[in-house]
Design a protein around this motif. Structure first.
Motif, mmCIF file in Angstrom:
data_model
loop_
_atom_site.group_PDB
_atom_site.id
_atom_site.type_symbol
_atom_site.label_atom_id
_atom_site.label_comp_id
_atom_site.label_asym_id
_atom_site.label_seq_id
_atom_site.Cartn_x
_atom_site.Cartn_y
_atom_site.Cartn_z
ATOM 1 N N GLY A 192 -0.200 -9.673 10.956
ATOM 2 C CA GLY A 192 -1.621 -8.901 11.106
ATOM 3 C C GLY A 192 -1.467 -7.514 10.375
ATOM 4 O O GLY A 192 -2.510 -6.424 10.271
ATOM 5 N N ILE A 193 0.410 -6.842 10.250
ATOM 6 C CA ILE A 193 0.161 -5.263 9.882
ATOM 7 C C ILE A 193 -0.080 -5.262 8.156
ATOM 8 O O ILE A 193 -0.378 -5.915 7.389
ATOM 9 N N ALA A 194 -0.587 -4.163 7.907
ATOM 10 C CA ALA A 194 -1.238 -3.947 6.865
ATOM 11 C C ALA A 194 0.261 -3.638 5.634
ATOM 12 O O ALA A 194 0.702 -2.933 6.108
ATOM 13 N N GLU A 196 0.639 -2.044 3.151
ATOM 14 C CA GLU A 196 1.124 -0.786 2.703
ATOM 15 C C GLU A 196 1.750 -0.682 3.794
ATOM 16 O O GLU A 196 2.878 -0.016 3.422
ATOM 17 N N GLU A 197 1.900 -0.679 4.832
ATOM 18 C CA GLU A 197 2.343 0.142 5.990
ATOM 19 C C GLU A 197 4.307 -0.613 6.055
ATOM 20 O O GLU A 197 4.705 -0.472 5.650
ATOM 21 N N ALA A 198 4.001 -1.599 6.154
ATOM 22 C CA ALA A 198 5.080 -3.011 6.481
ATOM 23 C C ALA A 198 6.141 -2.454 4.419
ATOM 24 O O ALA A 198 7.191 -2.999 4.861
ATOM 25 N N ARG A 199 5.220 -2.466 3.404
ATOM 26 C CA ARG A 199 6.012 -2.181 2.325
ATOM 27 C C ARG A 199 6.843 -0.654 2.296
ATOM 28 O O ARG A 199 7.617 -0.708 3.087
ATOM 29 N N LYS A 200 5.676 0.259 2.923
ATOM 30 C CA LYS A 200 7.165 1.752 3.124
ATOM 31 C C LYS A 200 7.633 1.502 4.191
ATOM 32 O O LYS A 200 8.851 2.035 3.938
ATOM 33 N N VAL A 201 7.842 0.684 5.144
ATOM 34 C CA VAL A 201 8.845 0.506 6.401
ATOM 35 C C VAL A 201 10.587 -0.328 5.372
ATOM 36 O O VAL A 201 11.358 0.034 5.546
ATOM 37 N N ALA A 202 9.640 -1.602 5.081
ATOM 38 C CA ALA A 202 10.545 -2.127 4.587
ATOM 39 C C ALA A 202 11.175 -1.396 3.628
ATOM 40 O O ALA A 202 12.850 -1.141 2.772
ATOM 41 N N SER A 203 10.456 -0.736 2.619
ATOM 42 C CA SER A 203 11.602 0.588 1.293
ATOM 43 C C SER A 203 12.521 1.175 1.396
ATOM 44 O O SER A 203 12.920 1.521 1.565
#
Length: 279
Positions: A192-194, A196-203
């Motif tokens: 359920g993590i957002a 966009e938040e997951a994308r920023k962390v993974a990037s």
């Protein structure tokens, strides 16, 4: 020094914009053409000083280096356009991997090189693969690599390794961002993590990992060893990945190589057809 670009599609535009942004070339040094002239003119309108020409021959006139940023099936026409124009001191640079150096040297009375750029060059990073014909001397190579060094690390390779090194350098960003995208989607669905938040962390993770593998001097195995504590969460997940991905990249490489061989045959047939028709 004036530099020409025949073809202003995805990679042609990327190179032009990267060269300008990095300071390697000023717009006034650039001459361009495109199969659809309006596209070339639109790019010239964005960068005051670039000259858009309606013919490929006009681009070649007065340019020391000319990049051919076109698809394999467009090469026969482009070569025909340039045959009567090029001179022995000019450098013609193909960025199309299935077109062989020898094929261009047979057709054009000039110096021939092949470079394989990457989307990472857009941010002045990654490699540009360089392959040189017999007429290119060290001064010519240094001139071309001097421009490319503004946006990449120029790496000289053997033409026989074009496909596999292209897989690693040029196709690799698409392959690994596809995997990253799957990782992000799974994180979103499972927790359920957002997104966009997951994308920023993974990037940020991917960027840092790249730096560890380059500036940090670590190998992929080193990174895994340092992150995965024996018996821990990462170690268990790595065992799962090994089981699920075994042979996956072998099949990926077979896929790209099969397509490359098909393209080689088609390009060769187009040049041979010209020889047969012209006897």
């Amino acid at each position: 020094m004036n530099v020409g670009f025949i073809g202003t599609g995805t990679m042609g535009s990327l190179l032009i914009e990267a060269f300008i942004a990095s300071g390697a070339l000023s717009p006034a040094q650039i001459v361009i053409s495109n199969r659809t002239f309006a596209k070339a003119q639109a790019l010239a309108d964005r960068y005051s000083g670039i000259r858009a020409e309606k013919t490929n021959a006009a681009v070649a006139c007065g340019c020391e280096i000319v990049f051919l940023c076109i698809k394999p099936h467009e090469f026969k026409k482009a070569v025909d356009d340039l045959k009567a124009i090029v001179h022995p001191r000019q450098i013609i640079v193909s960025i199309t991997s299935p077109v062989l150096i020898a094929q261009l040297e047979d057709e054009l009375n000039c110096k021939i090189a092949k470079v394989i750029p990457s989307i990472t060059n857009q941010v002045s990073s990654g490699a540009t693969l360089c392959i040189y014909g017999e007429r290119m001397d060290e001064t010519d190579k240094a001139k071309l690599e001097g421009i490319l060094a503004h946006i990449s690390e120029p790496l000289r390779i053997q033409e026989s390794h074009t496909r596999i090194v292209s897989d690693l350098s040029s196709c690799g960003p698409a392959f690994f961002t596809f995997l990253l995208e799957q990782f992000i989607e799974a994180a979103t669905e499972e927790t359920g993590i957002a997104r966009e938040e997951a994308r920023k962390v993974a990037s940020a993770m991917l960027l840092g990992t790249g730096l560890l593998l380059t500036e940090g001097g670590l190998t992929p195995a080193d990174v895994q060893e340092r992150v995965a504590v024996p018996g821990g969460i990462t170690a268990q997940a790595l065992e799962y990945l090994k089981g699920e991905t075994g042979g996956m990249f072998n099949q990926l490489i077979r896929t790209t190589h099969n397509k490359y061989r098909d393209d080689l045959v088609k390009v060769s047939a187009s040049f041979m057809s010209e020889e047969v028709n012209g006897q």
